[in-house]
Design a protein around this motif. Structure first.
Motif, PDB file in Angstrom:
ATOM      1  N   GLU A  87       0.826  -1.150   0.160  1.00 31.97           N
ATOM      2  CA  GLU A  87      -0.139  -0.202  -0.131  1.00 31.97           C
ATOM      3  C   GLU A  87       1.089   1.391   0.019  1.00 31.97           C
ATOM      4  O   GLU A  87       0.167   2.292   0.184  1.00 31.97           O
ATOM      5  CB  GLU A  87      -0.800   0.081   1.203  1.00 31.97           C
ATOM      6  CG  GLU A  87      -1.963  -1.226   1.539  1.00 31.97           C
ATOM      7  CD  GLU A  87      -2.523  -1.296   2.728  1.00 31.97           C
ATOM      8  OE1 GLU A  87      -3.926  -1.629   2.773  1.00 31.97           O
ATOM      9  OE2 GLU A  87      -1.778  -0.942   3.696  1.00 31.97           O
ATOM     10  N   CYS A  88       2.396   1.063   0.164  1.00 29.86           N
ATOM     11  CA  CYS A  88       3.127   2.170   0.466  1.00 29.86           C
ATOM     12  C   CYS A  88       2.936   3.462  -0.638  1.00 29.86           C
ATOM     13  O   CYS A  88       2.687   4.544  -0.094  1.00 29.86           O
ATOM     14  CB  CYS A  88       4.623   1.690   0.340  1.00 29.86           C
ATOM     15  SG  CYS A  88       5.482   3.137   0.921  1.00 29.86           S
ATOM     16  N   LEU A  89       3.080   3.170  -2.025  1.00 28.71           N
ATOM     17  CA  LEU A  89       3.268   4.108  -2.857  1.00 28.71           C
ATOM     18  C   LEU A  89       1.692   4.792  -2.978  1.00 28.71           C
ATOM     19  O   LEU A  89       1.665   6.237  -3.053  1.00 28.71           O
ATOM     20  CB  LEU A  89       3.580   3.611  -4.255  1.00 28.71           C
ATOM     21  CG  LEU A  89       3.904   4.694  -5.363  1.00 28.71           C
ATOM     22  CD1 LEU A  89       4.685   5.716  -4.692  1.00 28.71           C
ATOM     23  CD2 LEU A  89       4.485   4.181  -6.684  1.00 28.71           C
ATOM     24  N   ALA A  90       0.784   4.156  -2.905  1.00 28.69           N
ATOM     25  CA  ALA A  90      -0.706   4.614  -2.744  1.00 28.69           C
ATOM     26  C   ALA A  90      -0.998   5.509  -1.546  1.00 28.69           C
ATOM     27  O   ALA A  90      -1.525   6.768  -1.655  1.00 28.69           O
ATOM     28  CB  ALA A  90      -1.870   3.374  -2.943  1.00 28.69           C
ATOM     29  N   ALA A  91      -0.449   5.324  -0.439  1.00 28.52           N
ATOM     30  CA  ALA A  91      -0.618   5.970   0.657  1.00 28.52           C
ATOM     31  C   ALA A  91       0.494   7.088   0.710  1.00 28.52           C
ATOM     32  O   ALA A  91      -0.244   8.490   1.031  1.00 28.52           O
ATOM     33  CB  ALA A  91       0.076   5.161   2.089  1.00 28.52           C
ATOM     34  N   LEU A  92       1.412   7.069   0.100  1.00 26.35           N
ATOM     35  CA  LEU A  92       2.280   8.370   0.004  1.00 26.35           C
ATOM     36  C   LEU A  92       1.561   9.279  -1.008  1.00 26.35           C
ATOM     37  O   LEU A  92       1.345  10.358  -0.899  1.00 26.35           O
ATOM     38  CB  LEU A  92       3.599   8.053  -0.749  1.00 26.35           C
ATOM     39  CG  LEU A  92       4.688   7.389   0.537  1.00 26.35           C
ATOM     40  CD1 LEU A  92       6.097   6.877  -0.212  1.00 26.35           C
ATOM     41  CD2 LEU A  92       4.736   8.073   1.538  1.00 26.35           C
ATOM     42  N   ASP A  93       1.126   8.822  -2.122  1.00 28.19           N
ATOM     43  CA  ASP A  93       0.160   9.781  -3.080  1.00 28.19           C
ATOM     44  C   ASP A  93      -1.057  10.192  -2.565  1.00 28.19           C
ATOM     45  O   ASP A  93      -1.206  11.484  -2.738  1.00 28.19           O
ATOM     46  CB  ASP A  93      -0.121   8.683  -4.438  1.00 28.19           C
ATOM     47  CG  ASP A  93       1.006   8.330  -5.441  1.00 28.19           C
ATOM     48  OD1 ASP A  93       1.883   8.890  -5.208  1.00 28.19           O
ATOM     49  OD2 ASP A  93       0.861   7.354  -5.993  1.00 28.19           O
ATOM     50  N   LYS A  94      -1.555   9.499  -1.683  1.00 29.08           N
ATOM     51  CA  LYS A  94      -2.826  10.128  -0.986  1.00 29.08           C
ATOM     52  C   LYS A  94      -2.321  11.222  -0.121  1.00 29.08           C
ATOM     53  O   LYS A  94      -3.013  12.079  -0.096  1.00 29.08           O
ATOM     54  CB  LYS A  94      -3.633   9.064  -0.110  1.00 29.08           C
ATOM     55  CG  LYS A  94      -4.289   8.207  -1.320  1.00 29.08           C
ATOM     56  CD  LYS A  94      -4.839   6.897  -0.564  1.00 29.08           C
ATOM     57  CE  LYS A  94      -5.712   6.037  -1.670  1.00 29.08           C
ATOM     58  NZ  LYS A  94      -5.273   4.806  -1.398  1.00 29.08           N
ATOM     59  N   ALA A  95      -1.044  11.270   0.497  1.00 28.41           N
ATOM     60  CA  ALA A  95      -0.584  12.227   1.490  1.00 28.41           C
ATOM     61  C   ALA A  95      -0.230  13.245   0.674  1.00 28.41           C
ATOM     62  O   ALA A  95      -0.619  14.408   1.104  1.00 28.41           O
ATOM     63  CB  ALA A  95       0.490  11.487   2.515  1.00 28.41           C
ATOM     64  N   SER A  96       0.513  12.913  -0.263  1.00 27.47           N
ATOM     65  CA  SER A  96       0.878  14.239  -1.369  1.00 27.47           C
ATOM     66  C   SER A  96      -0.479  15.011  -1.911  1.00 27.47           C
ATOM     67  O   SER A  96      -0.189  16.188  -2.029  1.00 27.47           O
ATOM     68  CB  SER A  96       1.786  13.533  -2.338  1.00 27.47           C
ATOM     69  OG  SER A  96       2.149  14.442  -3.280  1.00 27.47           O
ATOM     70  N   ALA A  97      -1.523  14.341  -2.006  1.00 23.03           N
ATOM     71  CA  ALA A  97      -2.665  14.780  -2.686  1.00 23.03           C
ATOM     72  C   ALA A  97      -3.175  16.032  -1.641  1.00 23.03           C
ATOM     73  O   ALA A  97      -3.960  16.670  -2.086  1.00 23.03           O
ATOM     74  CB  ALA A  97      -3.505  13.918  -3.198  1.00 23.03           C
ATOM     75  N   MET A  98      -3.083  15.855  -0.472  1.00 18.91           N
ATOM     76  CA  MET A  98      -3.454  16.556   0.642  1.00 18.91           C
ATOM     77  C   MET A  98      -2.823  17.905   0.682  1.00 18.91           C
ATOM     78  O   MET A  98      -3.310  18.872   1.344  1.00 18.91           O
ATOM     79  CB  MET A  98      -3.805  15.827   1.996  1.00 18.91           C
ATOM     80  CG  MET A  98      -4.793  14.731   1.926  1.00 18.91           C
ATOM     81  SD  MET A  98      -4.827  13.867   3.723  1.00 18.91           S
ATOM     82  CE  MET A  98      -5.658  15.378   4.493  1.00 18.91           C
ATOM     83  N   GLY A  99      -1.774  18.034   0.068  1.00 20.60           N
ATOM     84  CA  GLY A  99      -1.160  19.341  -0.184  1.00 20.60           C
ATOM     85  C   GLY A  99       0.162  19.405   0.444  1.00 20.60           C
ATOM     86  O   GLY A  99       0.544  18.773   1.172  1.00 20.60           O
ATOM     87  N   ALA A 100       0.961  20.340  -0.036  1.00 23.74           N
ATOM     88  CA  ALA A 100       2.614  20.398   0.462  1.00 23.74           C
ATOM     89  C   ALA A 100       2.473  20.536   1.871  1.00 23.74           C
ATOM     90  O   ALA A 100       3.374  20.031   2.748  1.00 23.74           O
ATOM     91  CB  ALA A 100       3.460  21.422  -0.210  1.00 23.74           C
ATOM     92  N   LYS A 101       1.561  21.669   2.380  1.00 23.61           N
ATOM     93  CA  LYS A 101       1.804  21.814   3.944  1.00 23.61           C
ATOM     94  C   LYS A 101       1.287  20.609   4.789  1.00 23.61           C
ATOM     95  O   LYS A 101       2.033  20.348   5.688  1.00 23.61           O
ATOM     96  CB  LYS A 101       0.668  22.879   4.538  1.00 23.61           C
ATOM     97  CG  LYS A 101       0.574  23.310   5.768  1.00 23.61           C
ATOM     98  CD  LYS A 101      -0.135  24.598   6.243  1.00 23.61           C
ATOM     99  CE  LYS A 101      -0.269  24.803   7.455  1.00 23.61           C
ATOM    100  NZ  LYS A 101      -1.335  25.695   7.803  1.00 23.61           N
ATOM    101  N   ASN A 102       0.311  19.947   4.516  1.00 26.44           N
ATOM    102  CA  ASN A 102       0.037  18.723   4.909  1.00 26.44           C
ATOM    103  C   ASN A 102       1.065  17.782   4.966  1.00 26.44           C
ATOM    104  O   ASN A 102       1.560  16.988   5.991  1.00 26.44           O
ATOM    105  CB  ASN A 102      -1.339  17.855   4.653  1.00 26.44           C
ATOM    106  CG  ASN A 102      -1.816  16.775   5.160  1.00 26.44           C
ATOM    107  OD1 ASN A 102      -1.082  15.771   5.172  1.00 26.44           O
ATOM    108  ND2 ASN A 102      -2.609  16.743   6.341  1.00 26.44           N
ATOM    109  N   LEU A 103       1.558  17.477   3.793  1.00 28.54           N
ATOM    110  CA  LEU A 103       2.760  16.527   3.671  1.00 28.54           C
ATOM    111  C   LEU A 103       4.000  16.745   4.424  1.00 28.54           C
ATOM    112  O   LEU A 103       4.639  16.026   4.939  1.00 28.54           O
ATOM    113  CB  LEU A 103       2.917  16.305   2.335  1.00 28.54           C
ATOM    114  CG  LEU A 103       4.023  15.391   1.784  1.00 28.54           C
ATOM    115  CD1 LEU A 103       3.681  13.981   2.000  1.00 28.54           C
ATOM    116  CD2 LEU A 103       4.654  15.405   0.144  1.00 28.54           C
TER     117      LEU A 103
END
Length: 121
Positions: A48-64
């Motif tokens: 699930e790693c890459l999908a989890a990172l993609d989802k976190a990235s999609a929440m924006g740079a500040k959140n990431l």
């Protein structure tokens, strides 16, 4: 043992400190409206790693930028230290598909004086 005003004040202070610590350890967040620190922990599998990172990235740079990841060390977990008014608000920093497995723990810093007071009970 003779109880003086100074001893009484210490006892009251220690009891209050223990009550706050107890509510934190019991998972009871502070009243709404007051910001406090939460350690947010969100695990995922290697698959699930890459999908989890993609989802976190999609929440924006500040959140990431709040997240630190153990993935490169084989610990597929994201860790974030966030300020929020509730556990639910802290968990809002986790992408929705990962939120059900995540947890937000209210954490605090203890001073040396507080730790000493725990021993002086």
């Amino acid at each position: 043992m003779k109880i003086t005003g100074k001893t009484s004040a210490r006892v009251v202070s220690l009891v209050l400190c223990l009550l706050v610590a107890g509510s934190v350890f019991a998972g009871n967040p502070k009243p709404k409206g007051k910001l406090q620190s939460y350690l947010v922990v969100s695990s995922h599998t290697k698959e699930e790693c890459l999908a989890a990172l993609d989802k976190a990235s999609a929440m924006g740079a500040k959140n990431l930028s709040q997240w630190k990841w153990g993935c490169m060390a084989g610990d597929h977990t994201g860790y974030a230290d966030v300020r929020a008014t509730s556990t639910e608000e802290a968990l809002a920093n986790v992408p929705e598909p990962l939120r059900a497995k995540a947890k937000a723990v209210p954490v605090q810093v203890f001073t040396q004086a507080q730790i000493k007071a725990f021993h002086d009970m």
